[in-house]
Motif scaffolding. Structure first.
Motif, PDB file in Angstrom:
ATOM      1  N   ALA A   1     -28.297  -6.602 -50.867  1.00  0.00           N
ATOM      2  CA  ALA A   1     -28.883  -6.786 -49.542  1.00  0.00           C
ATOM      3  C   ALA A   1     -28.993  -5.447 -48.810  1.00  0.00           C
ATOM      4  CB  ALA A   1     -28.039  -7.761 -48.724  1.00  0.00           C
ATOM      5  N   ASP A   2     -30.037  -5.299 -48.022  1.00  0.00           N
ATOM      6  CA  ASP A   2     -30.262  -4.110 -47.211  1.00  0.00           C
ATOM      7  C   ASP A   2     -29.347  -4.177 -45.986  1.00  0.00           C
ATOM      8  OD1 ASP A   2     -31.148  -2.041 -45.654  1.00  0.00           O
ATOM      9  OD2 ASP A   2     -33.189  -2.800 -45.388  1.00  0.00           O
ATOM     10  N   LEU A   3     -28.340  -3.313 -45.961  1.00  0.00           N
ATOM     11  CA  LEU A   3     -27.383  -3.317 -44.857  1.00  0.00           C
ATOM     12  C   LEU A   3     -27.833  -2.439 -43.691  1.00  0.00           C
ATOM     13  CD1 LEU A   3     -23.970  -3.147 -46.776  1.00  0.00           C
ATOM     14  CD2 LEU A   3     -25.382  -5.136 -46.214  1.00  0.00           C
ATOM     15  N   SER A   4     -28.908  -1.670 -43.892  1.00  0.00           N
ATOM     16  CA  SER A   4     -29.384  -0.804 -42.827  1.00  0.00           C
ATOM     17  C   SER A   4     -29.945  -1.594 -41.653  1.00  0.00           C
ATOM     18  CB  SER A   4     -30.460   0.149 -43.372  1.00  0.00           C
ATOM     19  OG  SER A   4     -29.910   1.032 -44.333  1.00  0.00           O
ATOM     20  N   THR A   5     -30.263  -2.872 -41.867  1.00  0.00           N
ATOM     21  CA  THR A   5     -30.784  -3.698 -40.777  1.00  0.00           C
ATOM     22  C   THR A   5     -29.675  -4.213 -39.872  1.00  0.00           C
ATOM     23  OG1 THR A   5     -30.646  -5.702 -42.125  1.00  0.00           O
ATOM     24  CG2 THR A   5     -32.699  -4.444 -42.243  1.00  0.00           C
ATOM     25  N   LEU A   6     -28.424  -4.034 -40.290  1.00  0.00           N
ATOM     26  CA  LEU A   6     -27.292  -4.542 -39.511  1.00  0.00           C
ATOM     27  C   LEU A   6     -26.796  -3.430 -38.593  1.00  0.00           C
ATOM     28  CD1 LEU A   6     -25.461  -6.399 -42.408  1.00  0.00           C
ATOM     29  CD2 LEU A   6     -27.186  -7.299 -40.834  1.00  0.00           C
ATOM     30  N   THR A   7     -26.878  -3.641 -37.295  1.00  0.00           N
ATOM     31  CA  THR A   7     -26.645  -2.566 -36.331  1.00  0.00           C
ATOM     32  C   THR A   7     -25.274  -2.610 -35.668  1.00  0.00           C
ATOM     33  OG1 THR A   7     -27.687  -3.910 -34.599  1.00  0.00           O
ATOM     34  CG2 THR A   7     -29.110  -2.390 -35.827  1.00  0.00           C
ATOM     35  N   ASP A   8     -24.418  -3.532 -36.088  1.00  0.00           N
ATOM     36  CA  ASP A   8     -23.112  -3.649 -35.440  1.00  0.00           C
ATOM     37  C   ASP A   8     -22.023  -2.842 -36.153  1.00  0.00           C
ATOM     38  OD1 ASP A   8     -23.289  -5.360 -37.629  1.00  0.00           O
ATOM     39  OD2 ASP A   8     -21.861  -6.802 -36.807  1.00  0.00           O
ATOM     40  N   TYR A   9     -22.401  -1.985 -37.101  1.00  0.00           N
ATOM     41  CA  TYR A   9     -21.445  -1.148 -37.814  1.00  0.00           C
ATOM     42  C   TYR A   9     -22.204   0.081 -38.303  1.00  0.00           C
ATOM     43  CZ  TYR A   9     -17.548   0.010 -40.996  1.00  0.00           C
ATOM     44  OH  TYR A   9     -16.490   0.623 -41.648  1.00  0.00           O
TER      45      TYR A   9
ATOM     46  N   LYS B   1     -28.697 -12.668 -52.696  1.00  0.00           N
ATOM     47  CA  LYS B   1     -28.893 -14.110 -52.876  1.00  0.00           C
ATOM     48  C   LYS B   1     -27.698 -14.920 -52.383  1.00  0.00           C
ATOM     49  CE  LYS B   1     -31.699 -13.168 -56.985  1.00  0.00           C
ATOM     50  NZ  LYS B   1     -31.831 -13.394 -58.444  1.00  0.00           N
ATOM     51  N   SER B   2     -26.690 -14.251 -51.846  1.00  0.00           N
ATOM     52  CA  SER B   2     -25.530 -14.977 -51.337  1.00  0.00           C
ATOM     53  C   SER B   2     -25.924 -15.882 -50.177  1.00  0.00           C
ATOM     54  CB  SER B   2     -24.453 -13.993 -50.871  1.00  0.00           C
ATOM     55  OG  SER B   2     -23.413 -14.664 -50.181  1.00  0.00           O
ATOM     56  N   LYS B   3     -25.339 -17.067 -50.159  1.00  0.00           N
ATOM     57  CA  LYS B   3     -25.586 -18.001 -49.060  1.00  0.00           C
ATOM     58  C   LYS B   3     -24.670 -17.707 -47.868  1.00  0.00           C
ATOM     59  CE  LYS B   3     -26.892 -21.711 -52.266  1.00  0.00           C
ATOM     60  NZ  LYS B   3     -26.544 -23.075 -52.779  1.00  0.00           N
ATOM     61  N   HIS B   4     -23.792 -16.727 -48.042  1.00  0.00           N
ATOM     62  CA  HIS B   4     -22.801 -16.455 -46.995  1.00  0.00           C
ATOM     63  C   HIS B   4     -22.798 -14.968 -46.643  1.00  0.00           C
ATOM     64  CE1 HIS B   4     -21.444 -20.499 -47.815  1.00  0.00           C
ATOM     65  NE2 HIS B   4     -21.142 -20.176 -49.061  1.00  0.00           N
ATOM     66  N   GLN B   5     -23.964 -14.427 -46.333  1.00  0.00           N
ATOM     67  CA  GLN B   5     -24.062 -12.993 -46.087  1.00  0.00           C
ATOM     68  C   GLN B   5     -23.341 -12.563 -44.812  1.00  0.00           C
ATOM     69  OE1 GLN B   5     -27.866 -11.125 -46.718  1.00  0.00           O
ATOM     70  NE2 GLN B   5     -28.471 -12.646 -48.229  1.00  0.00           N
ATOM     71  N   GLN B   6     -23.380 -13.375 -43.771  1.00  0.00           N
ATOM     72  CA  GLN B   6     -22.692 -12.982 -42.535  1.00  0.00           C
ATOM     73  C   GLN B   6     -21.187 -12.907 -42.754  1.00  0.00           C
ATOM     74  OE1 GLN B   6     -21.579 -15.647 -39.657  1.00  0.00           O
ATOM     75  NE2 GLN B   6     -21.588 -14.221 -37.940  1.00  0.00           N
ATOM     76  N   GLU B   7     -20.643 -13.922 -43.426  1.00  0.00           N
ATOM     77  CA  GLU B   7     -19.208 -13.933 -43.679  1.00  0.00           C
ATOM     78  C   GLU B   7     -18.808 -12.768 -44.597  1.00  0.00           C
ATOM     79  OE1 GLU B   7     -20.574 -17.984 -42.573  1.00  0.00           O
ATOM     80  OE2 GLU B   7     -21.248 -16.496 -44.031  1.00  0.00           O
ATOM     81  N   ALA B   8     -19.650 -12.485 -45.581  1.00  0.00           N
ATOM     82  CA  ALA B   8     -19.388 -11.347 -46.468  1.00  0.00           C
ATOM     83  C   ALA B   8     -19.404 -10.040 -45.679  1.00  0.00           C
ATOM     84  CB  ALA B   8     -20.424 -11.316 -47.587  1.00  0.00           C
ATOM     85  N   TRP B   9     -20.309  -9.936 -44.737  1.00  0.00           N
ATOM     86  CA  TRP B   9     -20.415  -8.739 -43.901  1.00  0.00           C
ATOM     87  C   TRP B   9     -19.181  -8.584 -43.007  1.00  0.00           C
ATOM     88  CZ3 TRP B   9     -22.012  -4.148 -43.550  1.00  0.00           C
ATOM     89  CH2 TRP B   9     -22.296  -3.506 -42.337  1.00  0.00           C
ATOM     90  N   GLU B  10     -18.710  -9.669 -42.434  1.00  0.00           N
ATOM     91  CA  GLU B  10     -17.521  -9.601 -41.599  1.00  0.00           C
ATOM     92  C   GLU B  10     -16.318  -9.132 -42.420  1.00  0.00           C
ATOM     93  OE1 GLU B  10     -17.372  -9.942 -38.295  1.00  0.00           O
ATOM     94  OE2 GLU B  10     -19.558 -10.130 -38.439  1.00  0.00           O
ATOM     95  N   PHE B  11     -16.193  -9.665 -43.630  1.00  0.00           N
ATOM     96  CA  PHE B  11     -15.099  -9.243 -44.504  1.00  0.00           C
ATOM     97  C   PHE B  11     -15.248  -7.770 -44.874  1.00  0.00           C
ATOM     98  CE2 PHE B  11     -13.839  -8.310 -48.884  1.00  0.00           C
ATOM     99  CZ  PHE B  11     -12.460  -8.487 -48.792  1.00  0.00           C
ATOM    100  N   LEU B  12     -16.465  -7.340 -45.212  1.00  0.00           N
ATOM    101  CA  LEU B  12     -16.688  -5.974 -45.667  1.00  0.00           C
ATOM    102  C   LEU B  12     -16.356  -4.961 -44.571  1.00  0.00           C
ATOM    103  CD1 LEU B  12     -17.594  -3.929 -47.717  1.00  0.00           C
ATOM    104  CD2 LEU B  12     -19.981  -4.522 -47.236  1.00  0.00           C
ATOM    105  N   LYS B  13     -16.696  -5.264 -43.337  1.00  0.00           N
ATOM    106  CA  LYS B  13     -16.366  -4.360 -42.224  1.00  0.00           C
ATOM    107  C   LYS B  13     -14.843  -4.239 -42.069  1.00  0.00           C
ATOM    108  CE  LYS B  13     -18.856  -6.617 -39.219  1.00  0.00           C
ATOM    109  NZ  LYS B  13     -19.413  -7.008 -37.906  1.00  0.00           N
ATOM    110  N   TRP B  14     -14.161  -5.363 -42.145  1.00  0.00           N
ATOM    111  CA  TRP B  14     -12.694  -5.363 -42.048  1.00  0.00           C
ATOM    112  C   TRP B  14     -12.085  -4.568 -43.191  1.00  0.00           C
ATOM    113  CZ3 TRP B  14      -9.311  -7.325 -45.725  1.00  0.00           C
ATOM    114  CH2 TRP B  14      -7.967  -7.428 -45.348  1.00  0.00           C
ATOM    115  N   TYR B  15     -12.570  -4.788 -44.397  1.00  0.00           N
ATOM    116  CA  TYR B  15     -12.085  -4.118 -45.597  1.00  0.00           C
ATOM    117  C   TYR B  15     -12.227  -2.604 -45.443  1.00  0.00           C
ATOM    118  CZ  TYR B  15     -11.881  -2.857 -50.604  1.00  0.00           C
ATOM    119  OH  TYR B  15     -11.565  -2.291 -51.812  1.00  0.00           O
ATOM    120  N   ALA B  16     -13.422  -2.160 -45.037  1.00  0.00           N
ATOM    121  CA  ALA B  16     -13.705  -0.730 -44.961  1.00  0.00           C
ATOM    122  C   ALA B  16     -12.892  -0.038 -43.877  1.00  0.00           C
ATOM    123  CB  ALA B  16     -15.198  -0.505 -44.723  1.00  0.00           C
TER     124      ALA B  16
END
Length: 440
Positions: A120-128, A325-340
């Protein structure tokens, strides 16, 4: 690394053919969109695929997350970071198995997956702000100017040294050394029929890339630079170590036996090991890898005579992507920000320090050494991880080029092809690739 033949190529073609239009992690508001399961109040279950054994940090990370986030539970799936393991991951994504997040360990693999439309293109997400969090070296992980993952770790590659063996041979711990000097160390440290130097296969070709990352994989006229004199020097020198000096393992023997190089180093059998920071997950494990010597660390030796013309592999690593293709991209993003931002700190025990400026580096360093600090030469460890100012590169050469050159140099090391033919074939095949892929 060795190519796995037609099956790997077939999977790559199927991956490309399976790209679905509109697979993007971004919403119009700059945040990933809420999944139906989360919106309905159900527990969201994510699967994260990575190459680190779960007991070397990942399981503790996920336990910490899962304890505090009962609404989003993450499961870890281990794949081995080699050709076979990467094929397993790609196949899982292609066949629709549960893969929500996955770790790329080279820019070459990441680019291949972006081209196949599975990241997924993460550059479109502006909260991190990835650039701000990770610093200027994050730029090396942009693909066509965009982030399709988050580089999460400070990545170091080095030669691990048996400090006791160095002291016995009256050899200093190098801070800047050449390939020729390393060859001399290997001769002086070799005991009987043993080897003086051994390599993990993952960074095996780093000396070539340390040259071409600086000089360019192509010449000014756009043709292959795989016939660079230092590429030839590496091939011939390593062949001398394998055949004449018997100071390092023949490549054929290493590949066919799946030689346990970490175990051989940690048992004291071989005094020098070319590897990355993941060594620490084994060297801290005295139960499975008991040792009675102190480990020192040196930069990877350079082929270039002039240090100013040298680069070393490193910078940032562990580039974590979200499956498009994940059906849970928002939740994955929340986890990834916390992880990083520090959730990954238990990974430091395996040599993986968090890259984010907001992570607790002191806690990570403490976790990295644990109660084994006195078994390391900490001055040299800090030098290779933090104080070495040699410019770094991230391996970005396309996987197809890595495969074709490894196929040719393996023939040379296996005595089925001479050096001149090897150089000519690498250049010929690279030029053919460049003609078919002019953008590369």
């Amino acid at each position: 690394m060795r190519k796995k033949g037609w099956l790997a190529g077939f999977v790559s073609l199927v991956l490309i053919a399976s790209v679905m239009s509109g697979c993007s992690g971004g919403g119009s508001n700059g945040k990933a969109e809420l999944s139906d399961a989360k919106a309905a109040g159900a527990v969201v279950k994510l699967k994260m695929w990575g190459g680190v054994p779960p007991e070397a940090g990942p399981q503790e990370v996920l336990d910490d997350w899962n304890k505090d986030h009962p609404e989003i539970q993450v499961e870890y799936v281990r794949y081995v970071n080699d050709d076979e393991g990467n094929l397993k991951l790609d196949t899982a994504i292609m066949t629709g198995q549960d893969v929500d997040l996955f770790v790329n360990y080279s820019a070459s693999q990441a680019t291949k997956r972006v081209t196949s439309g599975v990241a997924a293109d993460l550059s479109t997400l502006t909260d991190y702000n990835i650039d701000e969090k990770m610093g200027p070296e994050a730029e090396n992980w942009k693909i066509d100017g965009k982030f399709y993952g988050v580089p999460t770790t400070k990545s170091s590659y080095f030669v691990a040294l048996n400090k006791d063996a160095l002291d016995a041979a009256n050899l200093p711990v190098p801070k800047d050394w050449t390939w020729e000097e390393m060859m001399e160390y290997a001769k002086k440290l070799k005991q009987g029929d043993g080897y003086g130097f051994i390599q993990n296969t993952e960074p095996f070709v780093d000396p070539i890339d340390s040259v071409l990352a600086k000089e360019g994989y192509t010449k000014a006229d756009g043709t292959s630079n795989l016939d660079h004199p230092l590429v030839r020097k590496w091939l011939e020198s390593l062949n001398v170590m394998m055949k004449n000096d018997a100071t390092t393992a023949p490549l054929g023997e290493q590949l066919t036996s799946k030689m346990p190089v970490e175990q051989m180093f940690l048992s004291g059998e071989v005094p020098m090991l070319n590897i990355g920071a993941w060594l620490l997950r084994s060297s801290n494990n005295f139960t499975d890898y008991p040792r009675d010597f102190k480990i020192a660390f040196a930069p990877v030796p350079r082929l270039a005579e002039d240090a100013a013309n040298h680069m070393t592999r490193g910078g940032l690593g562990d580039y974590i992507s979200i499956n498009a293709k994940s059906k849970h991209q928002q939740e994955a993003w929340e986890f990834l920000k916390w992880y990083a931002d520090g959730g990954m700190s238990p990974m430091a025990a395996g040599g993986r320090l968090p890259a984010s400026k907001d992570a607790d580096q002191e806690a990570a360093l403490k976790s990295m050494l644990g109660d084994k600090g006195d078994t390391y030469d900490q001055e040299s460890l800090m030098y290779v991880m933090f104080d070495n100012k040699t410019p770094t590169y991230v391996r970005t050469v396309p996987q197809e080029v890595m495969d074709l050159r490894s196929q040719e140099y393996e023939k040379y090391f296996l005595d089925s092809q001479d050096i001149d033919t090897t150089m000519a074939e690498m250049v010929k095949r690279h030029n053919e690739y460049l003609k078919s892929n002019p953008q590369k």
